[in-house]
Design an enzyme around this catalytic site. Structure first.
Site, PDB file in Angstrom:
ATOM      1  N   GLY A  12       3.085  25.216 -22.266  1.00  0.00           N
ATOM      2  CA  GLY A  12       3.536  25.646 -23.579  1.00  0.00           C
ATOM      3  C   GLY A  12       2.925  26.960 -24.029  1.00  0.00           C
ATOM      4  CE  LYS A  13       0.369  29.786 -19.251  1.00  0.00           C
ATOM      5  NZ  LYS A  13       1.002  28.671 -18.553  1.00  0.00           N
ATOM      6  CB  SER A  14       5.770  31.317 -22.568  1.00  0.00           C
ATOM      7  OG  SER A  14       5.187  31.836 -21.391  1.00  0.00           O
ATOM      8  CG  HIS A  48      10.697  33.009 -19.340  1.00  0.00           C
ATOM      9  ND1 HIS A  48       9.873  32.345 -20.205  1.00  0.00           N
ATOM     10  CD2 HIS A  48      10.456  32.487 -18.114  1.00  0.00           C
ATOM     11  CE1 HIS A  48       9.156  31.449 -19.534  1.00  0.00           C
ATOM     12  NE2 HIS A  48       9.491  31.520 -18.267  1.00  0.00           N
ATOM     13  NE  ARG A  52      11.797  38.455 -23.886  1.00  0.00           N
ATOM     14  CZ  ARG A  52      11.747  38.331 -22.565  1.00  0.00           C
ATOM     15  NH1 ARG A  52      11.043  37.368 -22.005  1.00  0.00           N
ATOM     16  NH2 ARG A  52      12.401  39.170 -21.791  1.00  0.00           N
ATOM     17  CG  ASP A  82       4.594  35.079 -20.710  1.00  0.00           C
ATOM     18  OD1 ASP A  82       3.828  34.641 -19.832  1.00  0.00           O
ATOM     19  OD2 ASP A  82       5.410  34.355 -21.310  1.00  0.00           O
TER      20      ASP A  82
END
Length: 180
Positions: A12-14, A48, A52, A82
């Site tokens: 869950g870092k991103s 990813h 965004r 990232d």
């Protein structure tokens, strides 16, 4: 504000970094370090990208991260990097003829440049990195070296950041906070 967000793969870092950027209310610059080296990575990068907001600017920098951060710096911006683990891999290993070789000179230059540029940035920045040293000791020297360098990089960045967070199962834990 400088924050280092650590955790394992898919922790869950991103997602936390994206929330921090969204909540900042600033213009966001996403510095991507991944290379689309195969179909799986291409699909991952696309997924990813789609997570965004379209108004965010993306800057691809698989190797020269300090230079990219200097160019992107703006006191009204929020920068996400990232991820540092892919950046380390890109800088440290040169896949000449399919054989990974450590590029010592490039690593010293790039890691020193990152260490030097971070304190000078006016933008708020979140750095996303993996904690890779909690598992089994790798059986080959290249993997052990990578693990060791990742740990050293994380320690160096933790000293330069006001906030360090560890994410486990999507839950952030603050390890360090020097913000008032």
């Amino acid at each position: 504000m400088r924050e280092l967000i650590l955790g394992a793969a898919r922790s869950g870092k991103s997602s936390l970094a994206l929330r921090r950027a969204h909540d900042s209310g600033r213009s966001v610059i996403f510095v991507a370090t991944a290379r689309a080296s195969d179909d799986e990575m291409q699909a991952r990068i696309l997924r990813h990208r789609n997570e965004r907001p379209s108004g965010w600017r993306t800057l691809e920098s698989p190797v020269h991260l300090a230079r990219a951060l200097s160019q992107a710096d703006d006191r009204n911006a929020f920068i996400i990097v990232d991820c540092l683990t892919l950046w380390l891999s890109n800088v440290l290993c040169d896949a000449n003829a399919g054989v990974p070789q450590f590029n010592e000179v490039a690593w010293r230059q790039e890691s020193s440049a990152l260490r030097d540029v971070l304190p000078t940035l006016q933008a708020d920045i979140v750095l996303v990195s993996n904690e890779v040293g909690w598992g089994i000791v790798p059986e080959n020297p290249v993997a052990r070296r990578f693990r060791d360098e990742q740990g050293r990089l994380n320690q160096m960045l933790a000293t330069l950041c006001e906030t360090v967070s560890l994410v486990v199962a999507g839950l952030p834990l603050t390890l360090k906070s020097t913000r008032g």
